[in-house]
Design a protein around this motif. Structure first.
Motif, mmCIF file in Angstrom:
data_model
loop_
_atom_site.group_PDB
_atom_site.id
_atom_site.type_symbol
_atom_site.label_atom_id
_atom_site.label_comp_id
_atom_site.label_asym_id
_atom_site.label_seq_id
_atom_site.Cartn_x
_atom_site.Cartn_y
_atom_site.Cartn_z
ATOM 1 N N PRO A 177 8.710 -3.974 5.039
ATOM 2 C CA PRO A 177 10.133 -3.628 5.163
ATOM 3 C C PRO A 177 10.479 -2.416 4.301
ATOM 4 O O PRO A 177 10.114 -2.358 3.117
ATOM 5 C CB PRO A 177 10.845 -4.894 4.672
ATOM 6 N N VAL A 178 11.128 -1.455 4.894
ATOM 7 C CA VAL A 178 11.465 -0.219 4.196
ATOM 8 C C VAL A 178 12.938 0.085 4.410
ATOM 9 O O VAL A 178 13.416 0.112 5.552
ATOM 10 C CB VAL A 178 10.612 0.967 4.707
ATOM 11 N N GLN A 179 13.651 0.281 3.315
ATOM 12 C CA GLN A 179 15.051 0.688 3.407
ATOM 13 C C GLN A 179 15.131 2.201 3.625
ATOM 14 O O GLN A 179 14.236 2.941 3.214
ATOM 15 C CB GLN A 179 15.795 0.310 2.125
ATOM 16 N N PRO A 180 16.212 2.670 4.263
ATOM 17 C CA PRO A 180 16.341 4.127 4.473
ATOM 18 C C PRO A 180 16.304 4.921 3.177
ATOM 19 O O PRO A 180 15.702 5.997 3.123
ATOM 20 C CB PRO A 180 17.695 4.248 5.177
ATOM 21 N N ILE A 181 16.936 4.401 2.124
ATOM 22 C CA ILE A 181 16.945 5.118 0.861
ATOM 23 C C ILE A 181 15.544 5.155 0.246
ATOM 24 O O ILE A 181 15.145 6.127 -0.402
ATOM 25 C CB ILE A 181 17.952 4.460 -0.129
ATOM 26 N N ASN A 182 14.747 4.101 0.495
ATOM 27 C CA ASN A 182 13.368 4.074 0.019
ATOM 28 C C ASN A 182 12.512 5.097 0.763
ATOM 29 O O ASN A 182 11.687 5.799 0.161
ATOM 30 C CB ASN A 182 12.794 2.663 0.211
ATOM 31 N N CYS A 201 9.794 9.814 -6.529
ATOM 32 C CA CYS A 201 9.084 8.613 -6.971
ATOM 33 C C CYS A 201 10.040 7.621 -7.635
ATOM 34 O O CYS A 201 9.938 6.399 -7.426
ATOM 35 C CB CYS A 201 7.961 8.996 -7.938
ATOM 36 N N ALA A 202 10.961 8.127 -8.460
ATOM 37 C CA ALA A 202 11.928 7.252 -9.121
ATOM 38 C C ALA A 202 12.828 6.565 -8.099
ATOM 39 O O ALA A 202 13.102 5.351 -8.198
ATOM 40 C CB ALA A 202 12.765 8.065 -10.110
ATOM 41 N N LEU A 203 13.269 7.325 -7.100
ATOM 42 C CA LEU A 203 14.135 6.738 -6.072
ATOM 43 C C LEU A 203 13.397 5.680 -5.271
ATOM 44 O O LEU A 203 13.957 4.614 -4.955
ATOM 45 C CB LEU A 203 14.644 7.849 -5.152
ATOM 46 N N ALA A 204 12.139 5.943 -4.934
ATOM 47 C CA ALA A 204 11.356 4.960 -4.182
ATOM 48 C C ALA A 204 11.088 3.707 -5.011
ATOM 49 O O ALA A 204 11.096 2.588 -4.477
ATOM 50 C CB ALA A 204 10.035 5.587 -3.745
ATOM 51 N N ALA A 205 10.866 3.860 -6.321
ATOM 52 C CA ALA A 205 10.595 2.706 -7.174
ATOM 53 C C ALA A 205 11.828 1.832 -7.347
ATOM 54 O O ALA A 205 11.747 0.596 -7.308
ATOM 55 C CB ALA A 205 10.081 3.178 -8.530
ATOM 56 N N VAL A 206 12.974 2.469 -7.524
ATOM 57 C CA VAL A 206 14.212 1.708 -7.752
ATOM 58 C C VAL A 206 14.607 0.919 -6.509
ATOM 59 O O VAL A 206 15.108 -0.215 -6.606
ATOM 60 C CB VAL A 206 15.347 2.671 -8.185
ATOM 61 N N THR A 207 14.370 1.484 -5.350
ATOM 62 C CA THR A 207 14.799 0.849 -4.095
ATOM 63 C C THR A 207 13.691 0.020 -3.440
ATOM 64 O O THR A 207 13.895 -0.481 -2.326
ATOM 65 C CB THR A 207 15.267 1.927 -3.104
ATOM 66 N N GLU A 208 12.536 -0.144 -4.093
ATOM 67 C CA GLU A 208 11.455 -0.947 -3.529
ATOM 68 C C GLU A 208 11.854 -2.421 -3.520
ATOM 69 O O GLU A 208 12.250 -2.996 -4.549
ATOM 70 C CB GLU A 208 10.176 -0.746 -4.341
ATOM 71 N N LEU A 209 11.733 -3.043 -2.347
ATOM 72 C CA LEU A 209 12.158 -4.437 -2.207
ATOM 73 C C LEU A 209 11.228 -5.387 -2.955
ATOM 74 O O LEU A 209 11.684 -6.367 -3.553
ATOM 75 C CB LEU A 209 12.209 -4.817 -0.720
ATOM 76 N N VAL A 212 0.834 -1.200 0.000
ATOM 77 C CA VAL A 212 0.000 0.000 0.000
ATOM 78 C C VAL A 212 0.870 1.252 0.000
ATOM 79 O O VAL A 212 0.585 2.229 -0.699
ATOM 80 C CB VAL A 212 -0.942 -0.006 1.222
ATOM 81 N N SER A 213 1.937 1.212 0.770
ATOM 82 C CA SER A 213 2.820 2.383 0.859
ATOM 83 C C SER A 213 3.445 2.702 -0.491
ATOM 84 O O SER A 213 3.532 3.880 -0.881
ATOM 85 C CB SER A 213 3.919 2.122 1.891
ATOM 86 N N PHE A 214 3.847 1.681 -1.243
ATOM 87 C CA PHE A 214 4.476 1.928 -2.542
ATOM 88 C C PHE A 214 3.455 2.521 -3.519
ATOM 89 O O PHE A 214 3.777 3.445 -4.291
ATOM 90 C CB PHE A 214 5.057 0.640 -3.107
#
Length: 391
Positions: free
Chosen positions: A367-372, A229-237, A188-190
């Motif tokens: 799970p969320v990475q800091p960069i995400n 948005c691009a940074l969150a998409a690339v780092t999404e687990l 949901v967060s993504f």
């Protein structure tokens, strides 16, 4: 000469020779007994007549002129009531702020609850087309009952209204289904992080399709939105292309929904709660045949058996809750538009996304990475800057 004078006459006329005769024969004391001194307004025009003698038969009617009190009372109501008026205005402003706060709190709470139950349903029953149809059907049924029982005043619509609403409903249907498909594939967060990029689609569509221009700060605010948005998409687990594209299509569809709504619904009397109810009913009619064609009753029946065996009767409550809360949160958001400015609504929408992202991460333990998380924060900040620059 003895003359007569009427007491009711507004002005007395006295022969000039008679006045001189009496001054000679009567003493001052006697004159005062018979004829009290008259107060004559010097500013008024003299009305003494010398052509016709007056016969005075009674002098008792001559009384000293009394100054009548003015019957008109002037009071400085504005000055006396200035403080009460200011207090009333202050109370009215405070009440309006409380009302807006209640709208926002209700809007955010309903949206959070909807997203939680919607994700639970999709995890156990991965049929987003039927889930989207049930959400619209529940809201339509609620409003039809409200109109029939006169809980809500039915809207006054005509054929022209429904024709104008049709393209809005098509865009709304596509956006709703695409967002539900996205949530069925990713967290949901993504989905909400990607949906925070809707202002970028709005500016691009308005610029290249409608020819609208915007000030430089608006274009500059798109940089953090797109970059975040691009940074969150690339780092999404748990990245999924279908989920990502669903969120992007939802953004584009809702942009066209807003454009069609602004251009076509100007001057229409239906707004707020009834407007969204009509939109839901028309979207339901559009979506139902496509949902049957894409998924179909056989898949729905098989999925229902599986969900009931895994979850139990609680699954029915999940479906009912997500359908009811979907309609309620959208209804409150449309009602809020009647009370607040577009800027305030945009800020509230940004805060709503933050509440949904944070709550979904906590409840589903995503799970969320800091960069995400950094990418999400940048995108949301860009959305806030966009709402400021747009004004």
């Amino acid at each position: 000469m003895i003359s007569s004078i009427k007491a009711a006459a507004p002005t007395a006329t006295i022969n000039g020779s008679d006045s001189i005769f009496r001054k000679r024969l009567l003493s001052p004391t006697q004159r005062s007994l018979f004829l009290p001194p008259l107060q004559v307004d010097s500013s008024s025009k003299s009305e003494f007549s010398l052509s016709r003698p007056l016969h005075i038969s009674n002098v008792s009617c001559f009384e000293p002129v009394r100054v009548q009190k003015s019957l008109t009372k002037c009071k400085a109501y504005e000055a006396e009531q200035s403080q009460p008026i200011e207090r009333e205005e202050a109370k009215s402003a405070a009440a309006q702020k409380v009302k807006i706060g209640i709208y926002f709190a209700t809007w955010w709470a309903l949206n959070v609850v909807f997203n939680i139950y919607n994700k639970k349903v999709l995890n156990a029953y991965p049929y987003p087309w039927l889930t989207s149809t049930l959400s619209l059907a529940c809201g339509s049924l609620m409003m039809l009952i409200s109109w029939a029982t006169r809980i809500a005043e039915p809207p006054n619509t005509d054929l022209e209204f429904w024709k104008t609403l049709f393209p809005v409903a098509v865009a709304h249907t596509i956006g709703h289904v695409a967002a539900t498909v996205s949530m069925s594939k990713v967290a949901v967060s993504f989905t909400h992080i990607i949906k925070s990029g809707e202002p970028a689609f709005s500016v691009l569509v308005s610029r290249f399709l409608l020819g609208e221009t915007f000030p430089l700060p608006v274009y500059m605010s798109l940089v953090p939105i797109i970059g975040g948005c691009a940074l969150a998409a690339v780092t999404e687990l748990n990245f999924n292309m279908i989920g990502f594209m669903g969120a992007m299509i939802s953004n584009l569809a809702f942009v066209f929904r807003n454009i069609f709504s602004k251009k076509g619904m100007k001057g229409k009397s239906v707004s707020g709660m009834n407007y969204y109810a009509c939109l839901s009913i028309l979207s339901l009619l559009i979506l139902t045949p496509f949902a049957i064609a894409v998924e179909g009753p056989q898949l729905w029946a098989a999925g229902y058996k599986t969900a009931m065996s895994q979850i139990g009767p609680q699954f029915i409550w999940w479906v009912a809750a997500q359908s009811i809360f979907y309609h309620l949160y959208n209804q409150v958001s449309y009602m809020s538009l009647d009370e607040i400015s577009p800027l305030t609504f945009s800020i509230g929408n940004t805060m709503k996304r933050i509440s949904v992202i944070v709550s979904s991460i906590i409840i589903f333990r995503t799970p969320v990475q800091p960069i995400n998380a950094l990418g999400a924060a940048i995108a949301i900040l860009g959305t806030f800057l966009y709402s400021q620059a747009k004004q």
